[in-house]
Design a protein around this motif. Sequence first.
Motif, PDB file in Angstrom:
ATOM      1  N   SER A  84       0.815  -1.218   0.000  1.00 41.57           N
ATOM      2  CA  SER A  84       0.000   0.000   0.000  1.00 41.57           C
ATOM      3  C   SER A  84       0.847   1.266   0.000  1.00 41.57           C
ATOM      4  CB  SER A  84      -0.942   0.009   1.217  1.00 41.57           C
ATOM      5  OG  SER A  84      -0.202   0.025   2.417  1.00 41.57           O
ATOM      6  N   MET A  85       2.095   1.184   0.479  1.00 44.14           N
ATOM      7  CA  MET A  85       2.969   2.360   0.484  1.00 44.14           C
ATOM      8  C   MET A  85       3.505   2.671  -0.911  1.00 44.14           C
ATOM      9  SD  MET A  85       3.189   3.796   3.462  1.00 44.14           S
ATOM     10  CE  MET A  85       4.730   4.697   3.468  1.00 44.14           C
ATOM     11  N   HIS A  86       3.277   1.765  -1.862  1.00 44.17           N
ATOM     12  CA  HIS A  86       3.715   2.011  -3.241  1.00 44.17           C
ATOM     13  C   HIS A  86       2.617   2.673  -4.062  1.00 44.17           C
ATOM     14  CE1 HIS A  86       7.498  -0.402  -3.013  1.00 44.17           C
ATOM     15  NE2 HIS A  86       6.848  -0.916  -1.981  1.00 44.17           N
ATOM     16  N   PHE A  87       1.502   2.990  -3.414  1.00 44.13           N
ATOM     17  CA  PHE A  87       0.389   3.654  -4.098  1.00 44.13           C
ATOM     18  C   PHE A  87       0.544   5.172  -4.017  1.00 44.13           C
ATOM     19  CE2 PHE A  87      -3.683   5.814  -3.654  1.00 44.13           C
ATOM     20  CZ  PHE A  87      -4.248   5.529  -4.885  1.00 44.13           C
ATOM     21  N   GLY A  88       0.019   5.848  -5.047  1.00 45.99           N
ATOM     22  CA  GLY A  88      -0.022   7.299  -5.040  1.00 45.99           C
ATOM     23  C   GLY A  88      -0.563   7.797  -6.361  1.00 45.99           C
ATOM     24  N   ALA A  89      -1.467   8.769  -6.347  1.00 44.80           N
ATOM     25  CA  ALA A  89      -2.060   9.261  -7.590  1.00 44.80           C
ATOM     26  C   ALA A  89      -1.013   9.974  -8.450  1.00 44.80           C
ATOM     27  CB  ALA A  89      -3.219  10.202  -7.268  1.00 44.80           C
ATOM     28  N   GLU A  90      -0.200  10.811  -7.838  1.00 48.16           N
ATOM     29  CA  GLU A  90       0.847  11.523  -8.557  1.00 48.16           C
ATOM     30  C   GLU A  90       2.230  10.991  -8.205  1.00 48.16           C
ATOM     31  OE1 GLU A  90       0.445  15.682  -7.954  1.00 48.16           O
ATOM     32  OE2 GLU A  90      -1.559  15.792  -8.858  1.00 48.16           O
ATOM     33  N   ARG A  91       2.456  10.761  -6.911  1.00 48.08           N
ATOM     34  CA  ARG A  91       3.726  10.198  -6.445  1.00 48.08           C
ATOM     35  C   ARG A  91       3.424   9.114  -5.424  1.00 48.08           C
ATOM     36  NH1 ARG A  91       7.538  13.922  -3.769  1.00 48.08           N
ATOM     37  NH2 ARG A  91       9.133  12.498  -4.499  1.00 48.08           N
ATOM     38  N   ARG A  92       4.251   8.085  -5.389  1.00 50.67           N
ATOM     39  CA  ARG A  92       4.058   7.040  -4.400  1.00 50.67           C
ATOM     40  C   ARG A  92       4.242   7.616  -2.983  1.00 50.67           C
ATOM     41  NH1 ARG A  92       8.078   2.364  -5.100  1.00 50.67           N
ATOM     42  NH2 ARG A  92       9.476   4.135  -4.765  1.00 50.67           N
ATOM     43  N   LYS A  93       3.523   7.033  -2.058  1.00 53.05           N
ATOM     44  CA  LYS A  93       3.699   7.449  -0.674  1.00 53.05           C
ATOM     45  C   LYS A  93       5.146   7.194  -0.221  1.00 53.05           C
ATOM     46  CE  LYS A  93      -0.051   5.081   0.388  1.00 53.05           C
ATOM     47  NZ  LYS A  93      -1.106   4.403   1.178  1.00 53.05           N
ATOM     48  N   LEU A  94       5.750   6.154  -0.749  1.00 51.53           N
ATOM     49  CA  LEU A  94       7.130   5.852  -0.384  1.00 51.53           C
ATOM     50  C   LEU A  94       8.089   6.941  -0.889  1.00 51.53           C
ATOM     51  CD1 LEU A  94       8.386   3.593   1.218  1.00 51.53           C
ATOM     52  CD2 LEU A  94       8.785   2.339  -0.900  1.00 51.53           C
ATOM     53  N   ASP A  95       7.763   7.556  -2.029  1.00 51.93           N
ATOM     54  CA  ASP A  95       8.603   8.645  -2.537  1.00 51.93           C
ATOM     55  C   ASP A  95       8.489   9.880  -1.641  1.00 51.93           C
ATOM     56  OD1 ASP A  95       9.492   7.137  -4.700  1.00 51.93           O
ATOM     57  OD2 ASP A  95       7.770   7.702  -5.928  1.00 51.93           O
ATOM     58  N   VAL A  96       7.299  10.105  -1.097  1.00 45.15           N
ATOM     59  CA  VAL A  96       7.127  11.225  -0.162  1.00 45.15           C
ATOM     60  C   VAL A  96       7.965  10.989   1.094  1.00 45.15           C
ATOM     61  CG1 VAL A  96       5.461  12.501   1.239  1.00 45.15           C
ATOM     62  CG2 VAL A  96       4.817  11.718  -1.048  1.00 45.15           C
ATOM     63  N   VAL A  97       7.961   9.737   1.578  1.00 46.79           N
ATOM     64  CA  VAL A  97       8.788   9.408   2.744  1.00 46.79           C
ATOM     65  C   VAL A  97      10.273   9.582   2.406  1.00 46.79           C
ATOM     66  CG1 VAL A  97       9.442   7.575   4.343  1.00 46.79           C
ATOM     67  CG2 VAL A  97       7.058   7.827   3.667  1.00 46.79           C
ATOM     68  N   ALA A  98      10.649   9.225   1.176  1.00 44.99           N
ATOM     69  CA  ALA A  98      12.051   9.384   0.762  1.00 44.99           C
ATOM     70  C   ALA A  98      12.468  10.857   0.820  1.00 44.99           C
ATOM     71  CB  ALA A  98      12.247   8.824  -0.639  1.00 44.99           C
ATOM     72  N   ASP A  99      11.573  11.763   0.442  1.00 45.11           N
ATOM     73  CA  ASP A  99      11.879  13.199   0.547  1.00 45.11           C
ATOM     74  C   ASP A  99      12.188  13.575   1.991  1.00 45.11           C
ATOM     75  OD1 ASP A  99      11.432  13.390  -2.139  1.00 45.11           O
ATOM     76  OD2 ASP A  99       9.425  14.267  -1.959  1.00 45.11           O
ATOM     77  N   LEU A 100      11.355  13.053   2.904  1.00 50.85           N
ATOM     78  CA  LEU A 100      11.581  13.352   4.327  1.00 50.85           C
ATOM     79  C   LEU A 100      12.896  12.753   4.808  1.00 50.85           C
ATOM     80  CD1 LEU A 100       9.104  13.329   7.236  1.00 50.85           C
ATOM     81  CD2 LEU A 100      11.144  11.919   7.418  1.00 50.85           C
TER      82      LEU A 100
END
Length: 291
Positions: A84-100
């Motif tokens: 489920s963390m690989h889901f995202g309409a524009e960016r994956r949730k995992l990519d958002v975590v990677a930014d953090l």
Amino acid sequence: MDRVDEFHYQLPRRFGGWRPGAQRGLSQGSGQEFAAHRRLFDHPDPRRIDLRASVREGRGDWLVRIHRLRVAIPVHVVVDVSASMHFGAERRKLDVVADLVEALGYSAFRAGDTVGLLAFDQRERPDLFVPARHSRGNGSLMARMLRECRAATGPAPTDDSALAGLRRTTERLVGRGGLVFLASDFHWPIAALGELLEQFAPACVVPLVVWDPAETEPPDARALVALRDAETGARRSLWMRESLRVRWRESVAARRAELTALFNAHGMPPFHLHGRFDAEALTRYFLETAA
């Protein structure tokens, strides 16, 4: 070189240790934070004699100023990399975590802290383990590992598999101090999560609730919507009625309230990542929780 965001974290408790850093420490030494006056006889350091305090004390003792050290702490980020963390309409949730995580690596390096990465899905992910260390490039390394991470293939997880994976992954952190970020969408049963959180008691834990706008806002009404469970892969078609959209939003609000109540009960207010990472918002979070 791309610009890396930075945020500042000040924690509401003191930590042991001797390595110089930015967090408030328990040890006495050559820091800047005044702790107390002591007799020169007990602390023979004439460089720290406080003449005014010695005269005011009136007992004939020379008094020296005692300060507390600011120390470095270990920082760990524990990331849920389940399907489920690989889901995202524009960016994956995992990519958002990677930014953090990239911002965390830069911020921790500037503060003098070590930072490391642990990951889990239905099991521990040793391929995504990075030991805590003080390195300028550690944040970029961890972020790249998360951005290149793909969902594990295998049997469908059971109801408590995510929690079991989290428990196995964090065994090495139990009883240790420092700061722990726990990043997940928490799309799994959390009834037993409170017991696990208590084991982190010496550390400050920051739950990161990672949701995508496509999860929290339902599709337009009067449309046939094809949905797929990210964890199990099960597919289902729904006619999106207005009443269903209302129930969708109510479920999101109820889940948010449930998570907030659980984390607040353990003194760990959650920080929400909703489609993107905002470094200034995370700094404000620490200013508010450390007050």
